[in-house]
Design an enzyme around this catalytic site. Structure first.
Site, short mmCIF file in Angstrom:
data_model
loop_
_atom_site.label_atom_id
_atom_site.label_comp_id
_atom_site.label_asym_id
_atom_site.label_seq_id
_atom_site.Cartn_x
_atom_site.Cartn_y
_atom_site.Cartn_z
N SER A 410 0.76 -1.18 -0.01
CA SER A 410 0.03 0.04 -0.09
C SER A 410 0.93 1.44 0.07
CB SER A 410 -0.82 -0.14 1.25
OG SER A 410 -1.88 1.01 0.84
N ASP A 529 -5.87 -3.73 -2.46
CA ASP A 529 -4.62 -3.18 -1.34
C ASP A 529 -4.09 -4.35 -0.63
OD1 ASP A 529 -3.48 -2.12 1.03
OD2 ASP A 529 -4.52 -0.31 0.33
#
Length: 667
Positions: A410, A529
């Site tokens: 991320s 993610d």
């Protein structure tokens, strides 16, 4: 020392067990238990009888000998996650020749001596794996010595043809290994094909070589007369190619044992045929390098060899490294064919002529990898909290702490990519400071980026356009530091590690926060993610053999959030008591509105994700050698417009652990 629970314990990531079938792994788990050690605990002392076999699940251990008379205490080597110890004494029946100490808090898989011997009888594949390990831990008793000596690393090198590109790489790799380790290194040429390439001469009229049929390995003088010292610092031992190389395994074992007491690293070049001597060399090796001279070799020669080595010799797939030269920096092309599934590690060697810097960097990486000197940096997820990573990088730059490979998830993937691309921490900070409360929405999102709600609030295209100004069309091969980016497969929940192709596409996948951005299309699936399944990808680096790992977790803990909330409520009540009646009414109204706003859909999504991610990151962080918790509790995940306070937190927390970081580098 304490017993641990088995929750979340898996044998799959452990190299010793990874190639075993599921029923064998279940059997091993039945006979084992998890045991925890604190930093400084002694697992066993030298001179004691062996009572168990140990496999490291997390942490680091030191093998050492105690001070005896004039001899000082001596550290022999370190054991890391996935490695094992204690088997040599169990297999030989001898007492432990050295002591083992836990250097960090650690968890091991412990198998009693009785269960260990029972497993060897019931699982032949495990016995094969450990026989290789015993071969690598050759003891001085074989030669009549009494003192313990440190482990020797042995690798075999396979190739189909002795080309100029192959021999150049091999000799350059030996140079790089010598430079990185400053240890004694020997190139053993069983193929007899490298003499012409080495271009050395001697007073005896050329490279005569060691004749396994005629010479006696126990005569040290005959061995040393056959060894040639290269100008670059490593030694070279050619063999006379005759029937001795086909059948004299006892002589070869004796010679190999002798050489392990003269050298720290041995690289054995093998002919492409399975002779008894070649089999013996493979049994003693802990690493195999396969040279693929052209793309077609990858799907023919090398893939066949990988399967053979894994099935017949018990190698794990991470123990086999495939090298192929590029042509003027071009990427790999297999004429439409995919790289075989069994090939896990593939290194495209940059062109020495056209990409000299990248070529030398690749050599250094391979040398540090085999000598277990790689230093890895893991940057975790956390939205705006991830700006603390910039502060961590600042300290690493200022203190000249080397980083050989990065793994990020991320926001950690985003910051890590910029650093790997060559931007320093001040330049990354400048990028972060280009946002303010008014402009951040339009720079990273904007109305054009609004998506159909059933797929996510935003398309994610605007943030890619913003980053493209800095990363352009960079691929992973263009980066100055090797990088691993973690994402999550939406359909299978698998962790996807991306280390090839366009870096912007990888970042886009890794930052696809559920509900915020559309999932990213990837090979017929969709990625979201990376923090969902692995917010702190320590395992990504440890699985690839990185032994020294620094991990940075920027997520606040539940205790931090409770303390922040309590502090804010106390500050509110203190201010409330000092206000007039009408001001108190206004404060109550504002507080009520703020509480309602706090429960908005963005906070609900983000906080739900981050609460779960913290627990995963905490567990993963325990496997790192250095764990930096650079979380700023009194902040909000959306505060990308306030980078200074996050950066300062990263600087402070990293400086607090500088002594430990420096100690890790010298171990």
């Amino acid at each position: 020392m304490k017993s641990e629970t088995r929750d979340g314990f898996l044998l799959d990531p452990i190299p010793l067990f990874s190639s075993l079938p599921a029923d064998a792994q279940a059997q091993i788990q039945q006979y084992s238990r998890l045991v925890g050690f604190k930093r400084g605990d002694i697992v066993y002392e030298e001179g004691t009888r062996p009572d168990a076999f140990y496999i490291i699940i997390s942490g680091r251990f030191r093998l050492f000998t105690r001070a005896h008379g004039p001899e000082k205490e001596s550290t022999l080597l370190y054991f890391y996650r996935g490695e094992h110890f204690g088997e040599t004494s169990l297999l030989t029946g001898n007492v432990h020749s050295a002591s083992v100490e836990a250097k960090t808090d650690a968890v091991v898989l412990k198998i009693s001596a009785e269960s260990f011997h029972k497993l060897l009888q019931e699982i032949p594949a495990l016995a094969l794996q450990l026989s290789r390990s015993l071969g690598r831990h050759l003891t001085r008793e074989e030669l009549g010595y009494s003192h313990h000596r440190s482990e020797v690393r042995i690798a075999t090198f396979y190739y189909t043809a002795c080309t100029e590109a192959m021999s150049t790489f091999l000799f350059d790799f030996m140079d790089a290994l010598k430079h990185e380790t400053q240890r004694a290194i020997l190139l053993v040429d069983l193929s007899g094909m490298l003499k012409a390439r080495l271009k050395m001469a001697s007073s005896r009229g050329g490279l005569q070589g060691f004749d396994l049929k005629q010479m006696d390995p126990s005569q040290g003088s005959q061995v040393h007369e056959s060894i040639y010292h290269t100008p670059n610092g490593f030694d070279y031992l050619p063999f006379v190619v005759n029937e001795g190389l086909d059948k004299d395994t006892e002589k070869f074992t004796s010679l190999l044992t002798y050489l392990t007491y003269q050298y720290d690293y041995l690289i054995i070049c093998l002919p492409d045929r399975n002779t008894p001597v070649a089999v013996k060399a493979l049994n003693y090796s802990d690493r195999v390098y396969l040279w693929a001279d052209k793309p077609s070799d990858v799907v023919t020669f090398t893939s066949k060899k990988v399967s053979e080595f894994c099935q017949d010799f018990g190698f794990g797939r991470n123990d086999i490294k495939i090298i192929m030269p590029s042509q003027e920096g071009k990427t790999l092309s297999l004429d439409g064919k995919e790289v075989p599934q069994e090939i896990q590690f593939f290194s495209m060697l940059p062109s020495m002529q056209y990409q000299r810097f990248r070529y030398e960097r690749t050599l250094r990486f391979l040398a540090k990898e085999w000598s277990e000197r790689l230093v890895g940096l893991v940057l975790g997820s956390g939205a705006a909290y991830g700006l603390a990573h910039i502060g961590v990088l600042r300290v690493l730059e200022q203190e000249k702490i080397p980083v050989d490979v990065i793994a990020g998830s991320s926001i950690g993937a985003l910051v890590g990519t910029l650093w790997a691309a060559g931007y320093d921490s001040f330049e990354i900070e400048k990028i972060a400071k280009s946002f303010d409360k008014k402009s951040i929405f339009f720079k990273l999102l904007g109305f054009r980026d609004i998506s159909a709600m059933h797929r996510g609030f935003f398309k994610g295209e605007q943030i890619v356009r913003f980053l493209s100004a800095y990363l352009k069309d960079m691929t992973f091969q263009d980066l100055k530091i090797p990088l691993k980016i973690v994402a999550t497969d939406l359909l299978t929940s698998e962790e996807i590690v991306i280390d090839s192709g366009n870096v912007l596409n990888a970042i886009r996948a890794s930052i696809s926060m559920p509900g915020f951005f559309r999932p990213s299309s990837y090979k017929g699936s969709y990625l979201m993610d990376g923090g969902i399944v692995d917010p702190l990808p320590v395992r990504t680096l440890s699985d690839m053999g990185v032994r020294k790992i620094m991990a940075v977790n920027v997520l606040p803990s539940p205790k931090d959030l409770i303390a922040r909330n309590d502090a804010r409520r106390r500050a509110f009540h203190q201010s409330f008591q000092q206000r007039s009646h009408w001001s108190q009414m206004i404060m109550k109204m504002k507080d009520r509105l703020q509480r309602r706003y706090t429960a908005n859909i963005f906070n609900v999504l983000m906080n739900s994700i981050m609460f779960t991610e913290f627990e995963i990151a905490r567990m993963e962080g325990s496997a790192a050698d250095i764990f930096i918790h650079a979380a700023l509790p009194d902040a909000h995940w959306i505060e990308f417009f306030s980078p200074e306070k996050f950066i300062n937190e990263g600087i402070q927390k990293t400086k607090e652990q500088l002594a430990e970081i420096r100690q890790l580098l010298v171990e």
